[in-house]
Write a protein that holds these residues in place. Sequence first.
Motif: not given
Length: 423
Positions: A192-221
């Motif tokens: 029941g999952y719909s496939e999507v093809s998404v960008p491989l780079m994201v902006n700061e707002a996206s990183g913040f939205g899913t809580s990678q930022l400001p927690d995991k800057e050191g683990q991200m390229y």
Amino acid sequence: MLQVSYIRDNREQVLDRLAVKNFKQLQLVDEIIELDDKRRSTQTSMDNVSAEANAAAKQIGDLMRAGKKEEAEGLKGKTGAWKEEIKKLGEQLTTTEEELYQKLVLLPNLPHSSVPKGLTPEDNEVVLENGTKPELPADALPHWELAAKYNLIDFELGVKITGAGFPVYKNKGAKLQRALINYFIDEAEKAGYSEVSVPLMVNEASGFGTSQLPDKEGQMYHVGVDNLYLIPTAEVPITNMYREVILKEDQLPVRNCGHTPCFRREAGSYGAHVRGLNRLHQFDKVEIVTIAHPDKSYEILEMMSGHVQGLLQSLGLPYRVLRLCGGDMGFGSALTYDMETWSAAQQRWLEVSSVSNFETFQSNRLKLRFRNADGKTQLAHTLNGSALALPRIVATLLENNQTEKGIKVPEVLVPYTKFEWID
């Protein structure tokens, strides 16, 4: 991000749950409440002065219409002071709100009541174990030697091109990768999952939205010139598809899946336990993401866990499910199940999937809401899971299925690989 109203109304519970997560800056809770008190007080003062100024403006108009110009001019003389006071209080309010926000983003999500206490992976709770560990002969090879023997993966060539942790897949190794990706996507769509093809780079707002930022800057390229981040998981762009979106209640749950490469710096990772495919800087993964009604999210979490387990069973891999303890959980997760497969040649468990419920932690940052039956908006729950991450799946498939004849390909993959043996 936790909601201030919840922190205020449930201070003791918040402190207790943060302690389960081994969070050290518990003083932030009271600092947030104090700043919210200051914010409320400043807002009230500004509202009162504004109301006084508005009432005076109306009174001036009434006086002018009544021909009482002198009295009106007297009131006009006070408007400058009111405007200055409103401006001053507005600046104080903005400063206080920014201070409050900066402290709020430092708080991790609260762990679910079922999360066990603990600090390290050794404290994780084994929920179940499935399958029989294969018995290999004494001369069985680990996957990195099998990869060289059958010319499947070239780790040294990856070092030459990029660096350690960026392997080159070749011949049947490349085909096996592609087969696994297509199989996982097909199975997700069946569920029941719909496939999507998404960008491989994201902006700061996206990183913040899913809580990678400001927690995991050191683990991200980080792509510094453009201030973009290579994704550590497809969870980030897929979940951010719904940033600042208001869904209808009857649209829930929303299910998406997607395949992407994932990029992780894995700073400080070295030693025998990261050899071969055990830990990489770039790897492929199929991700499943669900936007759920709060009343249904834990039921859906179990369904997502079951989906991942079904994939492992279909591949014939022995596995176990762990409920992560508070100290081993991610910053934004309320409850996480890890799935590990048994590496028969290495004689240890390898993590191949995490399935997590973030409750409203991400959706509060994302402003991801739905309109309920009463027409009111409320925050949705977000969940995601690896279904599956490829490197350690490949590692255990190679190791566990090695024979004198070669490596036997699981039956479910043969329609995708077009071969039954790696030899």
